[in-house]
Write an enzyme that holds these catalytic residues in place. Structure first.
Site, PDB file in Angstrom:
ATOM      1  N   GLU A 175       0.820  -1.212   0.000  1.00 54.19           N
ATOM      2  CA  GLU A 175       0.000   0.000   0.000  1.00 54.19           C
ATOM      3  C   GLU A 175       0.854   1.262   0.000  1.00 54.19           C
ATOM      4  OE1 GLU A 175      -2.807  -0.692   3.279  1.00 54.19           O
ATOM      5  OE2 GLU A 175      -4.080  -1.811   1.885  1.00 54.19           O
ATOM      6  N   ASP A 214      -8.270  -9.430   3.801  1.00 56.96           N
ATOM      7  CA  ASP A 214      -8.071  -8.293   4.687  1.00 56.96           C
ATOM      8  C   ASP A 214      -9.181  -8.185   5.722  1.00 56.96           C
ATOM      9  OD1 ASP A 214      -7.142  -6.004   5.816  1.00 56.96           O
ATOM     10  OD2 ASP A 214      -7.728  -4.663   4.184  1.00 56.96           O
ATOM     11  N   GLU A 242     -12.986  -2.858  11.580  1.00 52.22           N
ATOM     12  CA  GLU A 242     -12.898  -2.105  10.330  1.00 52.22           C
ATOM     13  C   GLU A 242     -13.975  -2.506   9.322  1.00 52.22           C
ATOM     14  OE1 GLU A 242      -9.091  -2.378   8.412  1.00 52.22           O
ATOM     15  OE2 GLU A 242      -9.791  -1.374   6.612  1.00 52.22           O
TER      16      GLU A 242
HETATM   17  O1  GCW Z   1      -7.198  -3.242   6.097  1.00 51.11           O
HETATM   18  C1  GCW Z   1      -6.270  -2.367   5.561  1.00 51.11           C
HETATM   19  C2  GCW Z   1      -6.677  -1.063   6.136  1.00 51.11           C
HETATM   20  C3  GCW Z   1      -5.553  -0.078   6.238  1.00 51.11           C
HETATM   21  C4  GCW Z   1      -4.399  -0.755   6.945  1.00 51.11           C
HETATM   22  C5  GCW Z   1      -3.978  -1.976   6.149  1.00 51.11           C
HETATM   23  C6  GCW Z   1      -2.871  -2.733   6.818  1.00 51.11           C
HETATM   24  C7  GCW Z   1      -2.807   0.184   8.438  1.00 51.11           C
HETATM   25  O2  GCW Z   1      -7.736  -0.548   5.386  1.00 51.11           O
HETATM   26  O3  GCW Z   1      -6.029   1.010   6.962  1.00 51.11           O
HETATM   27  O4  GCW Z   1      -3.311   0.114   7.149  1.00 51.11           O
HETATM   28  O5  GCW Z   1      -5.055  -2.849   6.041  1.00 51.11           O
HETATM   29  O6  GCW Z   1      -3.173  -3.685   7.520  1.00 51.11           O
HETATM   30  O7  GCW Z   1      -1.713  -2.400   6.638  1.00 51.11           O
END
Ligand code: GCW
Length: 694
Positions: free
Chosen positions: A311, A385, A413
């Site tokens: 990311e 995720d 989340e």
């Molecule tokens: O789930 C995603 C989230 C991000 C997060 C990322 C991660 C901290 O949307 O906010 O960043 O995973 O786990 O690195």
């Protein structure tokens, strides 16, 4: 008379509430979590406990000993409604005697030293024994951490109304590192935080850090990463390290170590180097010097977590090096001090594989055996995720040589934030109990991470925290249970979700049978309910950018794998992601027989059906219904179940304190409204998709 200010109106209202509710049902913000220590209501039971807890004996001296004594005093005095004095040695029956064989002659005289040594420094016994000629309850351990955990366990016995007399408990943690990850930014905001701002940053160290430490110690959590994995390089500069040292000092008596998230580009960003190449000697030297500097300030520093080449974060691949090259340069810097690296496996670069869920395995599994001994791969429970339901991540069971640290998400989340109720222990149990078949049947994920499957010594688990400055810490009063459950499962993955709920409810809401039974049933149903009205039958990632409400139409222009349509693939031909051998072949990242079962829709459980298969709308389900009918039914059922959570909650009115009762009710109402709306939205969307040409 002057008009009352808002605050005074609030105060009047609180006084009125207290008067109306009477002593047993005081108004309550939820700040005390599960450490409320309200008096045992039954006077006969309380009298029995008083006889079993007449005095506290804890050797004086160390900071941990002092917090143990203070907690026992606070807990016992509250629960028993009478002062329980601290004394140097028992002078009557019923003392609580706490100590290690090396620190307490009274405990040494019991002759338990060998047994305690086998339990390690965090293990403990709670046992009745004769001490200085009097019957006593002894909390003994080889180390002070064990004493701390044993003392909290003793309090929990009373909080959950179990007998103290004739106690015979032996306990030790299954996993060595039991950590919280705080996604707290240095400006005080919290990424995916739904309970207020950070109590670590930006500048003031909040006094509530001590209560945070108490709560963690009570469930055995022994480490905290206090800055976000999307790490600001500044977190490794001297002023912020000094701040981290201050926090470490507050946590240390509670046996919680501080860890930090490190930014891989720190050598360039804050060190003035011209490269971050992990194989460049100057870079290695920079990390060594940084580690030395940190350990001067924080002698028990735990280590680094790193999110690299994920990311947009920098990483070793920027220099055509591997994840192992990157992890190892940090590991070498920390090794002389006993620190570890948690190298996150949350990587999904598109060029690796068209199917996002295959990418981490593809990148990491070939590296097994090339990481230093003090490196963990930190792996999320599922390969995507933190979805409401995923199969376990196939890296569990596929890396026999690398310690794997499981990463769970306590903050909700993708599970309705702190607005919807989702008790997560059932989801985590599904993960921990899942059979990887890595060494034949019975190779559960729990055995992978506790090291027993492959004979690994380094073990651990982390949870992304759901805490913030909200009065009740977690936003939703019932979401505190997820923090609690994470700690309890980290200590012992074999505990059941129901047992943990039961403990937590008795400690947090009271022990009236109808209160316990009602809250427990609500909690245990809540996660499956959430799945039903959001992403049933293995659907996943049906959300928009904020990850709150379902948004099946989401076609994120930035990246296909941030959209929803990439995953559900709904059109006239059907719905679901084909991960069979005819599709992305993600099934082959799992061991036999899973790969065979999941390659065939007939032997794939309904819960994972559309995770692994793209199926026509008239596909015949095990129930005999068509896939379309089953999908609609799930959404409708989820909405009904959400309403049921709310209705069941209303039966608690007057049986628990009004403040928390109302706070939860407001949230459950919103949840049941949204459950209807979200289900309707998905049904409408998929109805239209069925008419769309493939
Ligand atoms: O789930 C995603 C989230 C991000 C997060 C990322 C991660 C901290 O949307 O906010 O960043 O995973 O786990 O690195």
């Amino acid at each position: 008379m002057p008009v009352l200010s808002g605050r005074r109106i609030g105060a009047v209202a609180i006084v009125a509430t207290v008067l109306v509710l009477g002593a047993g049902l005081r108004a309550d913000t939820g700040y005390d979590l599960w450490l409320r220590y309200t008096p045992v209501p039954d006077t006969a039971v309380r009298a029995a406990y008083r006889q079993a807890a007449t005095a506290i004996v804890v050797p004086r001296g160390s900071p941990t000993a002092e917090v143990i004594a203070a907690e026992l005093k606070r807990g016992l005095t509250g629960l028993l409604g009478a002062d329980v004095p601290r004394v140097d040695r028992p002078a009557a029956a019923g003392a609580i005697v706490v100590g290690t064989p090396s620190g307490s002659p009274l405990v040494a005289a019991l002759g338990w030293t060998d047994a305690l040594t086998r339990l390690g420094d965090e293990g403990y016994v709670i046992r009745s024994a004769t001490v200085a000629g009097f019957p006593a309850t002894v909390v003994a351990s080889n180390g002070e951490a064990g004493l701390l955990y044993g003392a909290f366990h003793l309090l929990r016995l009373i909080q959950t109304r179990q007998p103290l007399a004739a106690a015979d408990i032996t306990a030790r943690p299954r996993l060595a590192r039991r950590l919280l990850n705080h996604w707290d930014n240095l400006d005080g905001s919290i990424e995916r935080g739904y309970a207020g701002r950070s109590f670590f940053w930006p500048d003031r160290v909040d006094a509530r850090v001590v209560d945070y430490a108490r709560a963690n110690a009570s469930i055995g959590i022994n480490g905290a990463v206090i800055n976000s994995v999307n790490a600001n390089p500044q977190s490794l500069t001297p002023p912020l390290l000094e701040k981290a040292a201050l926090i470490a000092g507050m946590l240390r008596p509670y046996r919680i170590r501080v860890y930090l998230a490190a930014n891989f580009a720190a050598p360039k960003q804050i060190g003035g180097l011209t490269t971050n190449d992990p194989l460049d000697p100057a870079v290695a030297q920079w990390w060594r010097a940084k580690a030395d500097e940190i350990y001067k300030l924080i002698p028990d520093f735990g280590g680094f977590v790193v999110k690299a080449n994920s990311e947009g974060q920098p990483g070793p691949q920027d220099y055509h090096r591997t994840h192992a090259d990157g992890a190892n340069v940090l590991a070498d810097a920390l090794a002389p001090h006993g620190g570890i690296v948690m190298w996150r496996a949350f990587v999904y670069n598109a060029e690796v594989d068209p199917d996002r869920v295959k990418r981490a395995y593809a990148e990491f599994v070939p590296l097994d055996g090339t990481f230093r001994a003090n490196v963990f791969a930190q792996v999320k429970n599922g390969p995507l995720d933190f979805q409401p339901r995923e199969p376990f991540h196939p890296m569990f069971g596929a890396m026999a040589k690398t310690p794997l640290m499981a990463e769970l998400q306590i903050t909700q989340e993708y599970l309705g934030w702190s607005t919807h109720l989702a008790y997560l222990a059932p989801m985590w149990k599904e993960f921990l109990d899942a059979d990887t078949y890595a060494r034949g049947p019975g190779s559960s994920v729990a055995k992978v991470i506790d090291g027993s499957l492959d004979g690994k010594r380094e073990t651990g688990i982390v949870g992304v925290a759901n805490t913030g400055r909200d009065a009740n810490w977690s936003g939703h009063d019932l979401a505190q249970a997820n923090w609690y459950a994470f700690g309890r499962l980290a200590w012992n993955p074999d505990l059941s979700a129901a047992t943990i709920a039961d403990e937590w409810i008795r400690m947090t809401w009271g022990d009236a049978p109808e209160v316990v039974a009602t809250i427990r049933s609500i909690m245990l149903d809540s996660r499956e309910t959430f799945v039903h009205y959001t992403m049933p039958l293995g659907l996943h990632h049906l959300i928009g950018g904020d990850h709150y409400a379902v948004m099946p139409e989401n076609a994120d222009a930035r990246r296909a794998d941030w959209s929803a349509i990439y995953y559900h693939r709904a059109d006239a031909a059907g719905i679901g992601y084909d991960r069979t051998r005819a599709g992305s072949a993600a099934v082959d990242q799992y061991r036999a027989p899973l790969r065979e079962w999941w390659n065939d829709p007939a032997t794939t459980p309904d819960e994972l059906l559309l995770w692994f298969h793209h199926l026509p709308w008239d596909y015949r389900m095990k129930s005999g219904r068509t896939l379309w009918d089953e999908l609609v039914l799930s959404y409708r059922r989820g909405a009904e179940e959400a309403k049921g959570l709310e209705t069941r909650w209303t039966t608690l009115h007057g049986k628990i304190d009004e403040e928390r009762y109302q706070a939860v009710l407001v949230k459950l109402r919103r949840q049941s409204d949204e459950a209807v709306a979200w289900g309707d939205k998905c049904i409408r969307y998929f109805q239209a998709a069925r008419a769309r040409r493939p």
